[in-house]
Design an enzyme around this catalytic site. Structure first.
Site, PDB file in Angstrom:
ATOM      1  CG  HIS A 118      -2.131   0.717   1.191  1.00 25.51           C
ATOM      2  ND1 HIS A 118      -3.607   0.682   1.494  1.00 25.51           N
ATOM      3  CD2 HIS A 118      -2.442   2.094   0.406  1.00 25.51           C
ATOM      4  CE1 HIS A 118      -4.359   1.379   1.242  1.00 25.51           C
ATOM      5  NE2 HIS A 118      -3.519   2.572   0.826  1.00 25.51           N
ATOM      6  CG  LEU A 119       2.422   4.999  -3.111  1.00 23.13           C
ATOM      7  CD1 LEU A 119       3.809   4.865  -3.168  1.00 23.13           C
ATOM      8  CD2 LEU A 119       1.822   5.486  -4.437  1.00 23.13           C
ATOM      9  CG  HIS A 120       2.963   4.584   3.203  1.00 21.04           C
ATOM     10  ND1 HIS A 120       3.103   3.256   2.732  1.00 21.04           N
ATOM     11  CD2 HIS A 120       3.795   4.782   3.871  1.00 21.04           C
ATOM     12  CE1 HIS A 120       4.036   2.648   3.508  1.00 21.04           C
ATOM     13  NE2 HIS A 120       4.416   3.622   4.235  1.00 21.04           N
ATOM     14  CG  PHE A 121       4.190  10.033  -0.805  1.00 18.99           C
ATOM     15  CD1 PHE A 121       5.313  10.421  -1.390  1.00 18.99           C
ATOM     16  CD2 PHE A 121       3.563   9.372  -1.647  1.00 18.99           C
ATOM     17  CE1 PHE A 121       5.653  10.301  -2.697  1.00 18.99           C
ATOM     18  CE2 PHE A 121       3.817   8.940  -2.873  1.00 18.99           C
ATOM     19  CZ  PHE A 121       4.802   9.539  -3.455  1.00 18.99           C
TER      20      PHE A 121
END
Length: 160
Positions: A118-121
């Site tokens: 799950h992509l996250h910044f």
């Protein structure tokens, strides 16, 4: 001030990593309250405090969709992601007055992603001379406020 469920309390240690569910997908199922640490819930992205912050105000901006790569997101979600990161930076500047920021994503396990699918910044406020970016002694980080206080300060500033 009401004390929230936090990573420094025994119930967190006892329950941590018992669920196979993605922590971001699970967070989206919670209500918006101090225990969830959700600061903003949008149509395509949300903002949540990091339960293991490097510094006070360490936020994560996360697409609602469980996708691993930036390239997997549609253009509207990518635009919302960048706009929300920009807003998070502005809020953190007003509340904490940092001297700089680390803003970025670790994509893939080899790049250090803790949640690979799950992509996250991360949006991490920084100050000259801070030592909280890395643990200094026995994996301990010193923060000047508890997550509950950080949440209250940022939730009040988010919409103003």
């Amino acid at each position: 001030m009401e004390r929230i469920w936090s990573p420094w309390r025994m119930e967190y240690i006892m329950e941590h990593n018992r669920s196979a569910e993605c922590i971001f997908c699970a967070a989206l199922k919670h209500t918006d309250d101090p225990a969830s640490l959700l600061l903003y819930r949008g149509e395509r992205v949300f903002v949540i405090l990091n339960r293991f912050p490097y510094t006070s105000g360490h936020l994560m901006v996360v697409p609602n969709a469980h996708l691993p790569l930036l390239a997997d997101l549609d253009s509207n979600t990518r635009l919302d992601l960048i706009d929300t990161i920009s807003h998070a930076e502005q809020v953190l500047r007003r509340v904490y007055r940092p001297e700089g920021f680390n803003i970025g994503a670790n994509i893939g396990e080899a790049a250090g992603a803790g949640i690979v699918g799950h992509l996250h910044f991360h949006v991490v406020p920084r100050w000259a001379g801070d030592t909280n970016f890395m643990s200094t002694v026995s994996a301990v980080r010193v923060l000047p406020e508890e997550l509950g206080e950080t949440y209250q300060r940022l939730i009040q500033a988010w919409d103003s």
